[in-house]
Write a protein that holds these residues in place. Structure first.
Motif, short mmCIF file in Angstrom:
data_model
loop_
_atom_site.label_atom_id
_atom_site.label_comp_id
_atom_site.label_asym_id
_atom_site.label_seq_id
_atom_site.Cartn_x
_atom_site.Cartn_y
_atom_site.Cartn_z
N LEU A 34 8.35 31.42 36.80
CA LEU A 34 7.19 32.32 37.23
C LEU A 34 5.88 31.63 36.84
O LEU A 34 4.92 32.14 37.25
CB LEU A 34 7.68 33.76 36.67
CG LEU A 34 6.39 34.63 36.68
CD1 LEU A 34 6.09 34.94 38.19
CD2 LEU A 34 6.85 35.89 35.90
N LYS A 35 5.93 31.27 35.36
CA LYS A 35 4.98 30.72 34.83
C LYS A 35 4.06 29.53 35.66
O LYS A 35 2.99 29.40 35.59
CB LYS A 35 4.83 30.52 33.23
CG LYS A 35 5.30 31.70 32.60
CD LYS A 35 5.54 31.16 30.97
CE LYS A 35 5.98 32.69 30.39
NZ LYS A 35 6.58 31.88 28.82
N GLU A 36 5.22 28.68 35.85
CA GLU A 36 4.55 27.53 36.80
C GLU A 36 4.01 27.71 37.92
O GLU A 36 2.98 27.27 38.38
CB GLU A 36 5.78 26.30 36.92
CG GLU A 36 6.29 25.91 35.51
CD GLU A 36 7.67 25.02 35.60
OE1 GLU A 36 8.16 24.97 36.90
OE2 GLU A 36 8.14 24.47 34.58
N ASN A 37 4.71 28.87 38.70
CA ASN A 37 3.97 28.93 40.05
C ASN A 37 2.87 29.98 40.03
O ASN A 37 1.80 29.85 40.82
CB ASN A 37 5.41 29.71 40.62
CG ASN A 37 6.41 29.21 41.02
OD1 ASN A 37 6.68 28.00 41.04
ND2 ASN A 37 7.56 29.86 41.37
N ALA A 38 2.93 30.80 38.68
CA ALA A 38 1.59 31.43 38.80
C ALA A 38 0.45 30.66 38.27
O ALA A 38 -0.65 30.74 38.85
CB ALA A 38 1.86 32.65 37.55
N MET A 39 0.64 29.49 37.38
CA MET A 39 -0.63 28.83 37.15
C MET A 39 -1.06 27.85 38.43
O MET A 39 -2.17 27.63 38.56
CB MET A 39 -0.20 27.76 36.09
CG MET A 39 0.21 28.33 34.63
SD MET A 39 -1.29 29.14 34.25
CE MET A 39 -2.28 27.89 33.81
N LYS A 40 -0.22 27.67 39.32
CA LYS A 40 -0.63 26.93 40.61
C LYS A 40 -1.36 27.74 41.60
O LYS A 40 -2.26 27.35 42.38
CB LYS A 40 0.78 26.55 41.25
CG LYS A 40 1.56 25.28 40.64
CD LYS A 40 2.77 25.08 41.18
CE LYS A 40 3.62 23.87 40.40
NZ LYS A 40 4.69 23.30 41.17
N GLU A 41 -0.79 29.08 41.62
CA GLU A 41 -1.54 29.85 42.68
C GLU A 41 -2.72 31.13 41.92
O GLU A 41 -3.30 31.75 42.71
CB GLU A 41 -0.38 30.98 43.24
CG GLU A 41 0.70 30.26 43.77
CD GLU A 41 1.91 31.12 44.55
OE1 GLU A 41 1.61 32.25 44.16
OE2 GLU A 41 3.04 30.75 44.76
N ARG A 42 -3.06 30.63 40.73
CA ARG A 42 -4.03 31.53 40.31
C ARG A 42 -5.45 31.29 40.80
O ARG A 42 -6.20 32.38 40.73
CB ARG A 42 -4.06 31.39 38.63
CG ARG A 42 -4.63 30.19 38.09
CD ARG A 42 -4.46 29.84 36.90
NE ARG A 42 -5.02 28.85 36.25
CZ ARG A 42 -6.27 29.01 35.60
NH1 ARG A 42 -6.99 30.08 35.46
NH2 ARG A 42 -7.07 27.66 35.28
N GLU A 43 -5.62 30.27 41.31
CA GLU A 43 -6.99 29.96 41.85
C GLU A 43 -7.01 30.62 43.40
O GLU A 43 -7.94 30.93 43.73
CB GLU A 43 -7.42 28.49 41.87
CG GLU A 43 -7.57 27.80 40.51
CD GLU A 43 -7.68 26.49 40.50
OE1 GLU A 43 -7.85 25.97 41.69
OE2 GLU A 43 -7.92 25.95 39.49
N GLU A 44 -5.81 30.66 43.90
CA GLU A 44 -5.88 31.15 45.33
C GLU A 44 -5.82 32.70 45.32
O GLU A 44 -6.51 33.41 45.92
CB GLU A 44 -4.67 30.56 46.10
CG GLU A 44 -4.69 29.05 46.29
CD GLU A 44 -3.64 28.41 46.81
OE1 GLU A 44 -2.69 29.09 47.40
OE2 GLU A 44 -3.35 27.30 46.96
N LYS A 45 -4.86 33.27 44.96
CA LYS A 45 -4.60 34.54 44.67
C LYS A 45 -5.38 35.39 43.55
O LYS A 45 -5.13 36.62 43.68
CB LYS A 45 -3.07 34.85 44.78
CG LYS A 45 -2.40 34.44 46.12
CD LYS A 45 -1.03 34.74 46.00
CE LYS A 45 0.04 33.95 47.15
NZ LYS A 45 1.31 34.41 47.14
N GLY A 46 -5.83 34.94 42.77
CA GLY A 46 -6.33 35.50 41.58
C GLY A 46 -5.29 35.45 40.42
O GLY A 46 -4.12 35.57 40.72
N GLU A 47 -5.93 36.07 39.23
CA GLU A 47 -5.04 36.05 38.02
C GLU A 47 -4.54 37.42 37.90
O GLU A 47 -5.39 38.56 38.19
CB GLU A 47 -5.79 35.56 36.90
CG GLU A 47 -6.13 33.94 37.06
CD GLU A 47 -6.63 33.46 36.01
OE1 GLU A 47 -7.23 34.44 34.98
OE2 GLU A 47 -7.12 32.37 35.80
N ALA A 48 -3.31 37.73 37.53
CA ALA A 48 -2.78 38.85 36.99
C ALA A 48 -3.16 39.06 35.49
O ALA A 48 -3.96 38.08 34.85
CB ALA A 48 -1.30 38.85 37.22
#
Length: 707
Positions: free
Chosen positions: A119-133
């Motif tokens: 989850l952390k690896e995927n969230a770090m990749k998508e944080r610029e596109e979908k925004g950060e939780a």
């Protein structure tokens, strides 16, 4: 004010005997010189009546006297009547409170598969596109703060490089010590000659070192007194009148010495057949815990106080060797036969005596349970690993080292003594590409050019008595400053409502987040307005982002550009009059004002008009260097806005689809369709033939038939 102070003031001005003891508001005493003066009211119209000579004392308590604020030392410059100071503290701009909310966030255990590593690896990749939780953004800020605080020197002192400045400081310290010793000798000679002058010695080192001879002589006198007391105590101990036991012991030693000399003399004369003189038997005179009859000899040779201290310090060994019984009847742990001398050449050449029988009581002492090892010279290349595997990650190793110290209470691979003979030696070697490090290198400086990776847990924990800010490196603090009237709102909205609900209540993640799904939704919004809660990485705080529909048209912007006459153009908000902007700024919260002041000079002037009512005064400490006194700290009052968003009294559920709607399209939700028939346990052939177990259908059918 006491009676004596009043008498001294009266004697200094006029001696009024009657006024010193008169407190009557309707005093009708006749006015006489040096006896009584007239009764007058307060000039500030507070309603008090007193004798005229007491006016100065009344001004110290008069409620209408204008005095500075109680927070004048913290930056408040207002003056007000004394009666208004209590009410002013509720709105005082210098009455600032710093939030001390703390929480824990531990490093990620990569060996545990249930720690949402994917989850952390995927969230770090998508944080610029979908925004950060919210939980991810807060964890990244905590990790950045942690990297700035963790230093490399406490864990890896052997990987530090020796700087030239440290070498120069060591040489200067040695020179200062030599000069100090030389000057001390000179002072002793001058003191012996009868000189009583006080000298202060200055050395040409950085920083300048001074020696106070008064304190030095005082210390010498104290140590001299202690040395004299020790000498007197030793003399009393050796005096046969004070200690008759020492006299008897000396006589016994003389008798033994005379007997041994006589024996050796007889052997030299040829009266004995042995050529060598045998050693004297001292096994019955020692005080070692393993010798027989040691307690009897201690009772005769030592005083009761010394005997008790001996038992306290050597009680465990006395129990182990069977000299005294233990609290619970157990076998003796240690059994000694005959002692044989073993020459000790080096520290590693010590060998356990053959007469030492080890009977374990704890499983840690069991030699059979220890891993079998064999001394052998090996190299890193013998491990079969490539050269890339030799190097370790600085962030992972440092976090693991600090976590070991915080949880276990000691560093990794710390030497531990199992008992008096066995010591577990722990060694841990690290190979880093960035080594060697400087003396003040932090983990943030080492990982500044590395790709960002989250190494902390997304869930935060509450601080307990063991892991607090002073003892644990993984404790984080809010640290934001607020006005006293704003602190309750900040703590309720930020820490109680938002931060405490990030584990699945305020912000809800997909149930398949442990497989790597990064979907999350914020379930609540303020009841008074439509806004979304977000986290500001630069300010390290939560804020409200209103969801407004753009109402400004492009024509308004073009009109504003023509009116201003600037080709680049300005925002439509700057086209409004200054009075209108100040009125609009009065509706903004403190966080919005602090950010609006950074837009332009005009907006800074607009926001400064709200400082007296909405701003706060804090002290900014700056270090100033002086030529004579080295350096000093100076405080400067600074006006600023706090990071408080609009107060939220209640929260409403957001009008969004439930999390079950996401599961229908979740890429990690894979269903397994089984087309092959699976027999039930009751349909097994063995169970059908058995009469003991019948199916439910036959059971109820049989009951109906009976009825």
């Amino acid at each position: 004010m006491s009676y004596q102070s009043r008498r001294s003031r009266a004697s200094r001005e006029q001696q009024h005997v009657h006024c010193d003891s008169c407190y009557n508001r309707r005093c009708r005493a006749r006015v006489q010189a040096s006896v009584c003066c007239a009764v007058t009211p307060c000039r500030l119209h507070c309603g008090a009546l007193f004798h005229q000579c007491k006016e100065e004392e009344h001004l110290l308590l008069c409620p209408n006297v204008r005095v500075p604020c109680l927070n004048a030392g913290y930056g408040c410059q207002l003056h007000m009547p004394r009666s208004s100071r209590a009410a002013h503290l509720q709105v005082c701009s210098a009455s600032v409170v710093c939030c001390s909310m703390e929480w824990l966030r531990w490093p990620t255990d990569e060996t545990n598969p249930h720690n949402n590593i994917v989850l952390k690896e995927n969230a770090m990749k998508e944080r610029e596109e979908k925004g950060e939780a919210l939980d991810l953004a807060m964890a990244l800020v905590d990790q950045s703060d942690l990297y700035d605080r963790l230093k490399m020197k406490p864990l890896y002192p052997e990987l530090m490089e020796e700087e030239e400045e440290e070498i120069m400081e060591d040489e200067e310290d040695k020179k200062a010590e030599e000069a100090l010793v030389a000057d001390t000798n000179n002072n002793e000679e001058s003191a012996a000659a009868g000189e009583s002058e006080k000298r202060v010695v200055e050395y040409t080192v950085s920083p300048p070192f001074t020696l106070n001879l008064k304190n030095y002589n005082l210390c010498e006198m104290m140590f001299g007194m202690e040395k004299g007391a020790c000498t007197v105590a030793q003399a009393e101990h050796n005096d046969p009148k004070q200690n008759p036991q020492n006299d008897e012991r000396a006589k016994a030693q003389k008798q033994q010495g005379g007997a041994s000399q006589k024996t050796c003399a007889d052997q030299k004369d040829g009266k004995t057949p042995d050529a060598n003189c045998p050693p004297p038997d001292t096994s019955k005179t020692g005080h070692a815990p393993w010798q027989e009859g040691v307690l009897d000899r201690l009772g005769r040779d030592l005083t009761p106080q010394e005997y008790n201290m001996y038992v306290v310090h050597h009680g465990r060994m006395l129990v182990s060797f069977g000299q005294i019984p233990a609290c619970t009847p157990r076998e003796k742990d240690f059994v000694y036969g005959s002692l044989e001398p073993i020459p000790v050449q080096t520290l590693r050449s010590f060998k356990v005596p053959d007469s030492y029988h080890y009977r374990r009581r704890v499983h840690l002492y069991d030699l059979a349970a220890r891993a079998q090892s064999e001394p052998r010279s090996v190299d890193t290349s013998d491990l079969g690993a490539s050269e890339e595997d030799w190097y370790s990650d600085e962030a992972e190793a440092t976090l693991l080292g600090y976590a070991e110290e915080a949880v276990m209470g000691h560093k990794i691979s710390e030497s531990k003594a199992a008992d008096g003979l066995y010591v577990d030696l722990g060694t841990q070697t690290h190979s880093f590409r960035t080594a060697p490090f400087k003396a003040k290198t932090t983990l943030a400086e080492v990982t500044v050019d590395r790709p960002l990776k989250l190494r902390l847990e997304l869930q935060a924990e509450s601080v307990n008595s063991r892991h607090n800010r002073a003892s644990c490196a993984f404790t984080f603090i809010c640290g934001h400053a607020f006005l006293r009237r704003e602190f309750a709102t900040h703590f309720r909205n930020v820490h109680c409502d938002i931060q405490a609900g990030l584990n699945g209540w305020f912000e809800q993640r997909c149930p398949l987040a442990y497989l790597g799904c990064t979907y999350s939704q914020r379930r609540f919004h303020p009841s008074t307005q439509k806004a979304i809660v977000s986290y500001n990485l630069q300010l390290k705080t939560f804020n409200l982002c209103p969801t407004l529909v753009a109402s400004a048209k492009s024509s308004d912007s073009a009109t504003c550009q023509k009116k201003r006459g600037s080709p680049g153009g300005e925002d439509p908000l700057s086209c409004l009059p200054y009075e209108v902007l100040c009125h609009m700024a009065s509706f903004l919260d403190s966080l919005s004002l602090s950010q609006l002041a950074l837009v332009s000079k005009l907006m800074r002037q607009v926001c400064s008009s709200q400082l007296q009512e909405r701003g706060m005064v804090t002290l900014r400490w700056e270090r100033e260097s002086c030529s004579r006194r080295g350096s000093k700290w100076k405080a400067t009052p600074v006006w600023e806005f706090s990071y408080l968003f609009s107060p939220v009294d209640s929260w409403h559920m957001s009008d969004i689809p439930p999390i079950s709607a996401h599961l229908k399209v979740c890429p990690y939700y894979e269903t397994s369709l089984h087309s092959k028939r699976v027999p039930l346990p009751s349909m097994n052939e063995k169970q059908e033939s058995s009469e003991e177990r019948i199916s439910l259908v036959k059971h109820f059918t049989g009951n109906r038939g009976k009825q």
